[in-house]
Design a protein around this motif. Structure first.
Motif, short mmCIF file in Angstrom:
data_model
loop_
_atom_site.label_atom_id
_atom_site.label_comp_id
_atom_site.label_asym_id
_atom_site.label_seq_id
_atom_site.Cartn_x
_atom_site.Cartn_y
_atom_site.Cartn_z
N GLN A 12 67.03 82.66 99.47
CA GLN A 12 66.16 81.50 99.66
C GLN A 12 66.41 80.83 101.00
O GLN A 12 65.48 80.51 101.74
CB GLN A 12 66.40 80.50 98.53
N LYS A 13 67.68 80.65 101.34
CA LYS A 13 68.01 80.04 102.64
C LYS A 13 67.46 80.89 103.78
O LYS A 13 66.87 80.38 104.72
CB LYS A 13 69.54 79.94 102.77
N THR A 14 67.66 82.22 103.65
CA THR A 14 67.19 83.11 104.69
C THR A 14 65.68 82.97 104.86
O THR A 14 65.17 82.88 105.98
CB THR A 14 67.53 84.56 104.34
N VAL A 15 64.99 82.94 103.74
CA VAL A 15 63.54 82.83 103.79
C VAL A 15 63.14 81.52 104.47
O VAL A 15 62.24 81.49 105.31
CB VAL A 15 62.94 82.93 102.37
N GLU A 16 63.86 80.46 104.14
CA GLU A 16 63.55 79.17 104.78
C GLU A 16 63.68 79.27 106.29
O GLU A 16 62.78 78.87 107.04
CB GLU A 16 64.52 78.10 104.27
N ILE A 17 64.81 79.82 106.73
CA ILE A 17 65.04 79.92 108.16
C ILE A 17 63.99 80.82 108.80
O ILE A 17 63.40 80.49 109.83
CB ILE A 17 66.45 80.47 108.43
N SER A 44 61.02 81.50 107.79
CA SER A 44 59.66 80.96 107.85
C SER A 44 59.56 79.92 108.98
O SER A 44 58.52 79.75 109.59
CB SER A 44 59.25 80.36 106.51
N TRP A 45 60.71 79.28 109.26
CA TRP A 45 60.72 78.39 110.42
C TRP A 45 60.52 79.20 111.69
O TRP A 45 59.74 78.85 112.57
CB TRP A 45 62.04 77.62 110.46
N ARG A 76 59.07 81.99 111.94
CA ARG A 76 57.71 82.52 111.98
C ARG A 76 56.74 81.49 112.53
O ARG A 76 55.80 81.81 113.24
CB ARG A 76 57.30 82.94 110.58
N LYS A 77 57.01 80.24 112.21
CA LYS A 77 56.12 79.19 112.74
C LYS A 77 56.21 79.09 114.25
O LYS A 77 55.27 78.68 114.91
CB LYS A 77 56.51 77.85 112.11
#
Lengths: 657, 212, 302
Positions: free
Chosen positions: A617-622, A624-625, A627-628
């Protein structure tokens, strides 16, 4: 060597044939026939190597500067080749029967011979570079096999988990081999031995190997792909993967031990701790599963844990210069590898039979199958006895060797290693008790009692092609238990490769005990026959009646009132609440005429729940940041790549690795 | 003497695994009695007035006075007989095992002279202190807190008596006095908490923090 | 030869000690109680009876008591009852433990075979108890191996005739194995052998559907098992005499009768533990074994 090469060619051509031909029957014959023929062919050199102690190696010419592909077969490779090829041959036979009516499983069949070939490649590769290549082929082909039924969403999900984990693991292996290359200037395994023994470097290398290989083997916190991939794959593939593919991870660890300098103590201790964790938690989570194949997958984790404890014990013996413990640890581990291949293969084949006959993987929906499928039932019971380590089957012998080493450690080792021996002892013993609970649950609920659901299908065993390999494996379980000395000619030549100088005097005692097992088990069987005869005699002239099961005065008991697998495991689940934390889905009843409700629990294991899910989950958060931040212009990407390359170059120039 | 030490250890485990407050109190009383016995056991100690005095006093305080006081407050407070642990009892026991192993491996490092007593006294003392701490941390009722405190003090006492030859007994007496006062304060506190809140759960004390 | 005597002694006398336990219990509650030889009468009666099988059952139901019985006989061959054990080799201690486990495996299967929810309930509890009691059992064996420097039951129990039995280690071990004796033989604080309520039974619930000859084997086995554990526990305090003679036989009987009375007293004075509390009891026993281990280490053992 020629025979091994020939069998590889056979595997390849089988795969090719299976792709090229469109007709189902031909596809099958090409793929399975080639596996069968290739495996039998490949077994010959493996036996030769172990018997005549002639190893061979072949290196190709320098293909790239500083790179030579080297293949060869020493005793360690041969020791692993035997279960690999033997089991593959059996599974190929089984698959002939299994795939009879299952057209939809044929799509990825071509990967089956490729997977066997790749595993063989892993075992005979003698340099890091070719090792990584075949390792990757193995991962990919097994991924395609796992996702055979890719129409199913769940299967796709499991496939992804497998793919991601296995590649993360390969990353560690990449680091491992590249570091070794940097330090020794060569990829060949025999050159790795030149590595100077700096303990921190050794420790780091070992950790990388442990994570990389351990993920494939299914050591506890890195095991998460196993319980997902096994239920998703067709049963014969699960048998192959659980029976032998996870052992390539163990092979990797053993191979790393052969060329790394002597390991520092903390490495050995962490190995033991991981082994204990895998053993106890593997079987605990197995106990709580509702899905037959998932349960078996967790059991593989337990057995891998036992093997790891054996290896750790052997290393501990080496570290403390205690030859007996070293021998018992390594011999136990090797023997258990062989045994686990046999009974886990058998269990998965049995599960395959059950699933094919009933189209049901949930344990709680089955019941009373022993009457309809006696052969599956009997072989399953034998395999369960063996996997629980009960005498007189083969699992007992290997566990006995490891126990002996641990008890010896308790007796002789100094304080520090001593406590690890005690902990492992308690761990294996406890896991043994839990394994008994777990397999009595499976057998009791699946094979005994009454069917819990009504089925229209006629329940059948399936063709003889399916039964034959199962019978052979079951007989092996028994024979290797009663005559364990048969395995010594395989194990003893392998040990020197692991750096074990076997002093004959140190080994006399355990080997003698091993031989006494034949006598002991014969006596046990003799007593049993005697008792059975007395029993028969007592039953003469007596009337035998059949009556319904005692129901405590209840009217019309139904099959659904039988104890279920979940209720069977409930006391232990409650006791280990802090580890299991089952999720309960239940709508409480309300009102005078409550609507129908259902009760469902499921258990997610500790590593998945508390380690990997938050991590992902943490990895995905980072991510997706990240990716933005990107602007989707090709020039930017090129710039990134360029900058990275420059940085790496500078790092290499100034710092070196 | 090893017998007595093992007995002391076992009583500590009884407090860990027991679900009833009265059993805990009894175990602590027994532990006090064993401790006083231990003081008397080395040879010549019957002739040494210090030893006899210490044994008598600690017996009176640890076995009679404090447990009686605890039993009295238990009766007064009219609370449930159960311990209400925050960590379940079997887990407490398992933790006890971990503490035990830790204490025994730590004892090697401490290496104090234990002259008249067997070496076992050091690991036992450490274990008991650990168990005392653990009880303080894992139980909610004020009464069990007192028991934990008592066991902790018993551990310190065990350490203390290894030094009995070299150090004046006043130190130990000071500790005993300290404890007695502590228990009195606790007893009164329990009484008052109970009177005010109708129970003696220390969790309720968190309500006293400043609200924001 | 010795094996023969051992088996015969065992088969003849083991029910007697069950009788002693029952008698002690009856005496303590002020009853006259069953005759001392009642277990023999029960067994004889059962072996004469006809058999009834459940319609649900499979051959597992019939095999299980036989397996249980023969594993127990086998484990007795590994045990030095008087003089040397008939069968001994380095490492038989593990075989001993696993033979008992094999018996349990089949007993559990048989319970699940009839498809009764009571039997399933009993089996589930038995599996839990079995798994948790392995902890104390194996640590206990570890302590024995450490302090006698051997891995064979034979030399563990014969190691030094004059070993000072009243060392703390051995008393702690005795306590551990005595509690294991109560656990494994479904004795009082764990399970009530006389209970008649299906919901609270453990061992009795598993064998509800047995009758006649098979039940005879099961009961016989449980007397043997009791005998085995009592001998095991008591041999920790008073090691076996080295050679076989009438004296050693009498000595053995007195030792075991002593333990039997002890079991009777414990059973009469203790109330049964709630089912939920049983794991805690077993963990406490594990702690006891761990303590024995640590004491053995710090007092030097051998």
């Amino acid at each position: 060597m020629i025979l091994l090469a020939a069998s590889t060619v056979l595997f390849m051509s089988g795969a090719l044939g299976s792709i090229l031909f469109q007709r189902a029957a031909l596809k099958k014959i090409w793929a399975l026939g080639s596996v069968l023929a290739g495996s039998l062919l490949g077994l010959i050199p493996a036996f030769q190597v172990l018997r005549n102690k002639i190893t061979f190696a072949y290196s190709f010419k320098e293909t790239l500067p500083g790179l030579k592909f080297q293949f060869g077969c020493d005793e360690l490779s041969a020791f692993f080749l035997i279960p690999l090829l033997g089991l593959s041959a059996g599974i190929a036979l089984y698959a002939f029967g299994y795939l009879k009516k299952e057209k939809h499983l044929l799509g990825s069949l071509a990967c089956f011979p490729l997977l066997v070939a790749a595993m063989m490649g892993v075992l005979v590769a003698q340099d890091g570079f070719s090792f990584l290549i075949v390792w990757e082929i193995m991962s990919l082909t097994s991924f395609f096999l796992v996702t055979t039924e890719h129409g199913n969403r769940e299967v796709r999900f499991s496939g992804w988990i497998y793919l991601v984990t296995t590649h993360c693991a390969t990353l560690f292996l990449l680091v491992f081999f590249i570091l070794l290359f940097k330090k020794t200037g060569s990829f060949a395994f025999q050159d790795f031995t030149l590595l100077s023994s700096k303990s921190y470097l050794t420790g780091f290398l070992f950790l990388a190997a442990l994570i990389g290989f351990g993920t494939k083997a299914g050591i506890f916190p890195f095991h998460i792909w196993l319980p997902h991939a096994h239920p998703a794959a067709p049963s014969y593939i699960s048998a192959l993967m659980s029976g032998i593919m996870i052992k390539t991870g163990i092979y990797g660890i053993l191979r790393a031990v052969t060329f790394l300098p002597p390991l520092p103590l903390w490495c050995i201790e962490s190995l033991l701790v991981l082994g204990i964790l895998s053993t106890v938690l593997g079987v605990l989570y197995a106990l709580l599963q509702h899905d037959l194949k998932r349960l078996l997958a967790y059991h593989s984790i337990e057995n891998i844990g036992i093997i790891i404890i054996g290896i750790g014990l052997g290393l501990l013996g080496r570290h403390t210069h205690n030859a007996a413990i070293e021998f018992l640890g390594f011999a136990g581990a090797l023997f258990h590898i062989l045994n686990h291949t046999i009974f886990k293969g058998l269990l998965f084949l049995g599960a395959g039979n059950i699933i094919q006959a009933t189209h049901e993987r949930r344990i709680d929906q089955l019941g009373g199958l022993l009457k309809f499928m006696p052969l599956t039932g009997i072989t399953f019971i034998i395999a369960s006895l063996a996997i629980c380590g009960l005498p007189p089957f083969n699992g007992f012998i290997s566990e006995w060797l490891i126990y002996m080493g641990l008890f010896d450690g308790v007796k002789d080792l100094p304080r520090g290693p001593f406590s690890f021996c005690i902990a492992s002892l308690v761990g294996i013993a406890f896991a043994g008790g839990l394994a008994i609970a777990c397999f009595t649950k499976v057998i009791g609920v699946v094979f005994l009692g009454l069917p819990r659901t009504k089925r229209e299908l006629p329940l059948q065993e399936g063709s003889w092609l399916k039964r034959l390999p199962m019978i052979i494996l079951a007989i092996l379980c028994f024979v290797l238990g009663v005559m364990p000395q048969l395995v010594l000619p395989f194990i003893l030549p392998t040990l020197p490769v692991l750096g074990l100088k076997v002093p004959a005097s140190a080994l006399n005692l355990p080997i003698q005990s091993l031989q006494t097992f034949s006598v002991t088990f014969m006596i046990l069987i003799g007593i049993f026959i005697l008792i059975a005869l007395i029993y028969k005699a007592l039953l003469l002239n007596k009337t035998k009646r059949l009556a319904p099961t005692w129901d405590c005065g209840l009217r019309e008991p139904s099959a659904r009132m039988q104890y279920t697998a979940s209720s069977y495991a409930e006391p232990l689940s409650t006791f280990f609440y802090f580890l299991t934390g089952p999720t309960v889905h239940f709508q409480t009843l309300k009102g005078i005429f409550p609507k129908t409700t259902s009760f469902k629990t499921h258990v997610e294991d500790l590593a998945e729940r508390n380690l990997w899910t938050p991590f992902v989950q943490k990895t995905v958060e980072i991510m997706s940041w990240v990716r933005k931040q990107q602007q989707n212009q090709i020039q930017n990407y090129l710039a990134y790549i360029f900058v990275t390359l420059i940085l790496l170059l500078l790092w290499e120039v100034w710092v070196g690795i | 003497m090893e017998w007595v030490l093992i007995g002391i250890m076992l009583t500590a485990f009884v407090t860990l695994g027991s679900g009833r407050l009265s059993n805990c109190i009894r175990a602590v009383a027994l532990q006090g009695a064993l401790l006083s016995l231990l003081v008397l056991l080395p040879s010549h100690s019957f002739s040494d007035s210090h030893h006899v005095f210490l044994a008598t006093i600690s017996f009176l305080i640890k076995t009679i006075a404090i447990p009686a006081l605890l039993a009295w407050s238990l009766k007064q407070a009219k609370i449930k007989q159960e311990v209400d642990p925050t960590i379940s009892l079997h887990l407490s026991l398992l933790w006890g095992g971990i503490l035990l192993v830790g204490a025994f491996s730590g004892a090697k490092v401490v290496s104090l002279p234990t002259a008249p007593f067997p070496f076992l006294i050091i690991p036992v003392a450490i274990t008991i202190m650990f168990v005392g701490f653990f009880l303080l941390v894992s139980r909610t009722k004020a009464l069990t807190q007192v028991i934990g405190f008592l066991i902790l003090e018993n551990g310190i006492f065990l350490f203390g008596i290894t030094l009995i030859g070299e150090f004046p007994l006043t130190v130990e007496m000071g500790v005993l006095l300290d404890l007695l006062v502590g228990v009195f304060v606790m007893g009164i506190m329990i009484y008052h908490i109970n009177k005010t809140f109708d129970h003696i759960d220390t969790k309720a004390l968190t309500l006293l923090k400043d609200s924001e | 030869m010795l094996a023969g005597i051992q088996i015969i002694v065992l088969l003849t006398f083991s029910p007697l000690f069950v009788g002693i336990i029952t008698k002690t219990k009856a005496f303590l509650v002020g009853k006259k109680g069953q005759p001392l030889l009642q277990p023999y009468y029960d067994l004889l009666k059962l072996f004469k009876k006809d058999v009834v099988y459940s319609t649900t059952s499979s051959p597992v139901l019939k095999i299980a008591p036989l397996v249980g019985f023969s594993t127990l006989l086998m484990s007795f061959l590994l045990f030095p009852l008087f003089g040397k054990a008939p069968l001994h080799f380095e490492g038989d201690i593990i075989l001993f433990a696993y033979l008992l486990a094999l018996g349990r495996f089949w007993a559990l299967l048989a319970a699940l075979d009839v498809g009764s929810s009571f039997a399933g309930m009993g089996a589930s509890r038995e599996a839990t108890i079995g798994a948790l009691s392995e902890l104390a059992f194996f640590v206990g064996l570890g302590v024995l191996a450490y302090s006698s420097d051997s891995l064979s039951l034979d030399s563990i129990f014969l190691w030094k005739l004059g070993h000072s039995a009243w060392q703390p280690v051995f008393l702690l071990l005795f306590a551990t194995f005595f509690l294991l004796l109560l656990t494994e033989n479904s004795r009082m604080p764990i399970d009530d052998p006389n209970t008649h309520l299906e919901l609270t039974m453990i061992h009795e619930a598993m064998i509800l559907d047995y009758g006649g000859v098979e039940l005879g084997f099961i009961l016989y086995r449980s007397t043997l098992k009791l005998f085995l554990f009592m001998t095991f526990a008591v041999s920790l305090l008073w090691p076996t005499l080295l050679s076989f003679s009438l004296a050693s036989l009498v000595f053995l009987f007195f030792k075991i009768a002593g333990v039997a009375v002890g079991v009777g007293i414990v059973e009469s004075t203790l109330a049964r533990i709630r089912l939920l509390k049983i794991p805690q009891f077993l963990i406490a026993n594990f702690m006891l074994a761990l303590l024995a281990l640590l004491v053995a280490l710090s007092t030097g053992g051998n």
